[in-house]
Design an enzyme around this catalytic site. Structure first.
Site, PDB file in Angstrom:
ATOM      1  N   ARG A 213       7.811  -6.681 -10.328  1.00  0.00           N
ATOM      2  CA  ARG A 213       9.128  -6.977  -9.762  1.00  0.00           C
ATOM      3  C   ARG A 213      10.115  -7.203 -10.905  1.00  0.00           C
ATOM      4  NH1 ARG A 213       6.028  -9.493  -5.370  1.00  0.00           N
ATOM      5  NH2 ARG A 213       5.597 -11.309  -6.651  1.00  0.00           N
ATOM      6  N   PHE A 229       9.204  -0.764   2.017  1.00  0.00           N
ATOM      7  CA  PHE A 229       8.121  -1.728   2.251  1.00  0.00           C
ATOM      8  C   PHE A 229       8.491  -3.027   1.507  1.00  0.00           C
ATOM      9  CE2 PHE A 229       6.293   2.565   1.939  1.00  0.00           C
ATOM     10  CZ  PHE A 229       5.721   2.720   3.197  1.00  0.00           C
ATOM     11  N   ASP A 251      11.653  -2.429   6.014  1.00  0.00           N
ATOM     12  CA  ASP A 251      10.330  -2.957   6.375  1.00  0.00           C
ATOM     13  C   ASP A 251      10.233  -2.992   7.899  1.00  0.00           C
ATOM     14  OD1 ASP A 251       8.134  -4.715   4.543  1.00  0.00           O
ATOM     15  OD2 ASP A 251       8.010  -5.024   6.711  1.00  0.00           O
ATOM     16  N   ASP A 301       6.293   0.523  -2.203  1.00  0.00           N
ATOM     17  CA  ASP A 301       5.148  -0.388  -2.343  1.00  0.00           C
ATOM     18  C   ASP A 301       4.446  -0.537  -0.991  1.00  0.00           C
ATOM     19  OD1 ASP A 301       3.349  -2.246  -3.295  1.00  0.00           O
ATOM     20  OD2 ASP A 301       4.725  -3.943  -3.119  1.00  0.00           O
ATOM     21  N   CYS A 341      -2.046   0.255  -3.701  1.00  0.00           N
ATOM     22  CA  CYS A 341      -2.926  -0.911  -3.831  1.00  0.00           C
ATOM     23  C   CYS A 341      -4.283  -0.636  -3.193  1.00  0.00           C
ATOM     24  CB  CYS A 341      -2.273  -2.158  -3.241  1.00  0.00           C
ATOM     25  SG  CYS A 341      -1.936  -2.027  -1.496  1.00  0.00           S
TER      26      CYS A 341
END
Ligand code: SAH
Length: 397
Positions: A213, A229, A251, A301, A341
Site C-alpha cells: 500500500r 477490490f 468493491d 487486488d 494471493c
C-alpha cells in the site's frame, strides 16, 4: 501408551528437511491413536524418532509437527516459547515502522502449524486452523495471557478450512473485552485505519499488503487512480497521500466501502477526490472500457481465485481477464499494480499470466517492481508454501 504414527519406508525425506506436514498417503500405521488433534510421535518405518506432532484423522494432512526435539514437551511453556520467539523476530520491524497492528504468529512459518495470531493494538485475534492447535487452545491462550497480560483475546475461527480438520466454525471473545466495531490502528508510521475485528475479512484487515500500500504512493502524484477490490480503501489512502487527483474505489461490499469513506476523513484526506462504487469489478471494468474511460494507475487486488490446485486453470483465466481489461484502460505511461494471493499460483506463472493479458490487450509493458507479503508474514525455508502473495507493478507503454 504413547501414540505413534509410523511412516512408509522412504517417506521420512520431507520431515528430515524439516517440512512440518505428514500426508495420509505417507502413513503406514497409527498405534494408540489419540483424539482429534492430540499429540503423536512420528517415526520412520523402522521405528526411529522423527518428530512430535498433532494427529488429524479427518484431514489429508494427517499430522503436523510441533517439534523435532524428542525432549520438548508440548505444553503452555512450549507455546509461550514459540510465541515469544515470533514476537522477538518482529520487534525491530514494529519499532522502526510505527505499527500498532501486525501478524504476531504466522502458523507453520513460526513453528506453530495451523495457528495465526494477529495483534491489533491491545487485541490479539486468533485463527485456529488445525486440529492440533484446537486441541492445545487452552495452553495457547494461557501462554498469551502470560506474555500479554494487558491484551484481550478474540477468536476468528469462522473459516471453512476448519471443516477439513473435523472442526466447527466459531468466533467470539476468549478473554477480556469485546473488540469495538471500529478500532483505529496505525500503519506505516502514521496512516490510521479502522478495523472491524468481529465482522471484517480474515481477522479484520489485510496486514499482508501493508508495504505494498505504501509502495503505491510514489506513482500517484497528479494522477487518476482506480482501486479495484478496494476493501476498506487501504491503497486509496496512500494514493491520496501521494497526491492523486482522483481515486475510485470499487468493491462489492458496502460495509467495506462505508469504512473506506471513514478512513479518508480520519486521515484528513480530501473526500472530494474520491468515489465509492459498489459493483462487481469484472462488470465495472468492462463498462469502463466500453465507455472509453481511462486511468493513470489501476490497482487490482482480488480475493483468492484458486482455493485448490484443481482450480488453478480457471483462476488463471480470471486473472488474465481482469488484467487484460485493466491494461486496456490505462493511459500510456501509466501503471498497473496487480496482485495474486493464491498460493497455488507461482510467481513465474503469475508473471506469465500478466504478460499474456497485456499481449491480448495489445499493450507493451515493463515490470518495475516485484512485490510480496509483508515481513511479519515470513516464509520458513523448509515450508515454501507460505509464500502466497505476489505483486507486480507494470509500467504500461
Ligand atoms: N486491497 C485491500 C484488500 C482487498 S481484499 C486492502 O489493501 O485492504 C478483496 C476485496 O475484494 C474484498 O473487499 C471483497 O469484498 C472484494 N471482492 C471480492 N470479489 C469481488 C468482485 N467480484 N467485485 C468487486 N469486489 C470483490
Amino acid at each position: 501408551m504413547t501414540a505413534q504414527l509410523i511412516l512408509h519406508e522412504g517417506r521420512e525425506k520431507s520431515l528430515k528437511r524439516r517440512h512440518p506436514w505428514i500426508f495420509s498417503k505417507a502413513v503406514k500405521e497409527v498405534r494408540n491413536a489419540p483424539q482429534n488433534g492430540g499429540d503423536i510421535e512420528i517415526l520412520t518405518s523402522d521405528g526411529a524418532f522423527l518428530a512430535k506432532g498433532s494427529y488429524s484423522p479427518n484431514s489429508q494432512i494427517r499430522a503436523r509437527v510441533w517439534s523435532f526435539d524428542r525432549e520438548e514437551t508440548v505444553d503452555q511453556a512450549f507455546f509461550a516459547r514459540r510465541i515469544s520467539e515470533a514476537a522477538a523476530a518482529r520487534e525491530l520491524m514494529l519499532k522502526e515502522t510505527g505499527m500498532s497492528a501486525s501478524r504476531l504468529v504466522d502458523a507453520e512459518s513460526d513453528g506453530l502449524p495451523g495457528l495465526i495470531i494477529d495483534r491489533y493494538n491491545n487485541f490479539l485475534v486468533l485463527e485456529v486452523l488445525s486440529a492440533g492447535a484446537e486441541y492445545h487452545l487452552r495452553e495457547i491462550t494461557g501462554a498469551l495471557r502470560e506474555l500479554f497480560p494487558e491484551d484481550s483475546i478474540y477468536e476468528r475461527s469462522d473459516v471453512e478450512v476448519r471443516t477439513k480438520e473435523g472442526l466447527e466454525l466459531r468466533k467470539g471473545v476468549i478473554y477480556g473485552e469485546l473488540p469495538p466495531e471500529e478500532l483505529a490502528i496505525t500503519e506505516n508510521g502514521g496512516m490510521k485505519i479502522l478495523v472491524n475485528i468481529q465482522e471484517g475479512h480474515k481477522t479484520g484487515y489485510y496486514l499482508d499488503q501493508r508495504d505494498n500500500r505504501a509502495a503505491l504512493a510514489k506513482y500517484c502524484k497528479g494522477k487518476s487512480v482506480l482501486n479495484c477490490f478496494s476493501y476498506t480503501g487501504g491503497f486509496s489512502l496512500y494514493a491520496l497521500k501521494g497526491r492523486a487527483v482522483s481515486v475510485a474505489n470499487v468493491d462489492v461490499s458496502q460495509k467495506a466501502l462505508d469504512i473506506a469513506k471513514k478512513n479518508i476523513v480520519l486521515n484528513h484526506l480530501d473526500p472530494g477526490r474520491v468515489k465509492f462504487i459498489r459493483e462487481d469489478v469484472f462488470s465495472f471494468l468492462r463498462k469502463e472500457k466500453k465507455l472509453g474511460h481511462t486511468y493513470d494507475v489501476v490497482v487490482l487486488d482480488p480475493p483468492k481465485f484458486a482455493e485448490s490446485k484443481s482450480q488453478l486453470e480457471k483462476a488463471c483465466r480470471g486473472y488474465k481477464d481482469i488484467n487484460m481489461i485493466a491494461a486496456s484502460i490505462i493511459n500510456p505511461g501509466g501503471y498497473l499494480m496487480t496482485y495474486s494471493c493464491s498460493g497455488h499460483m507461482t510467481p513465474d506463472l503469475f508473471q506469465k499470466v500478466v504478460a499474456d493479458a497485456l499481449l491480448d490487450a495489445g499493450r507493451d509493458g515493463q515490470i518495475v517492481e516485484f512485490l510480496t507479503q509483508a515481513s511479519d508474514h515470513p516464509v520458513a525455508l523448509p515450508y515454501p508454501e507460505a509464500l502466497y502473495l505476489k505483486g507486480l507493478v507494470v509500467r504500461i507503454k
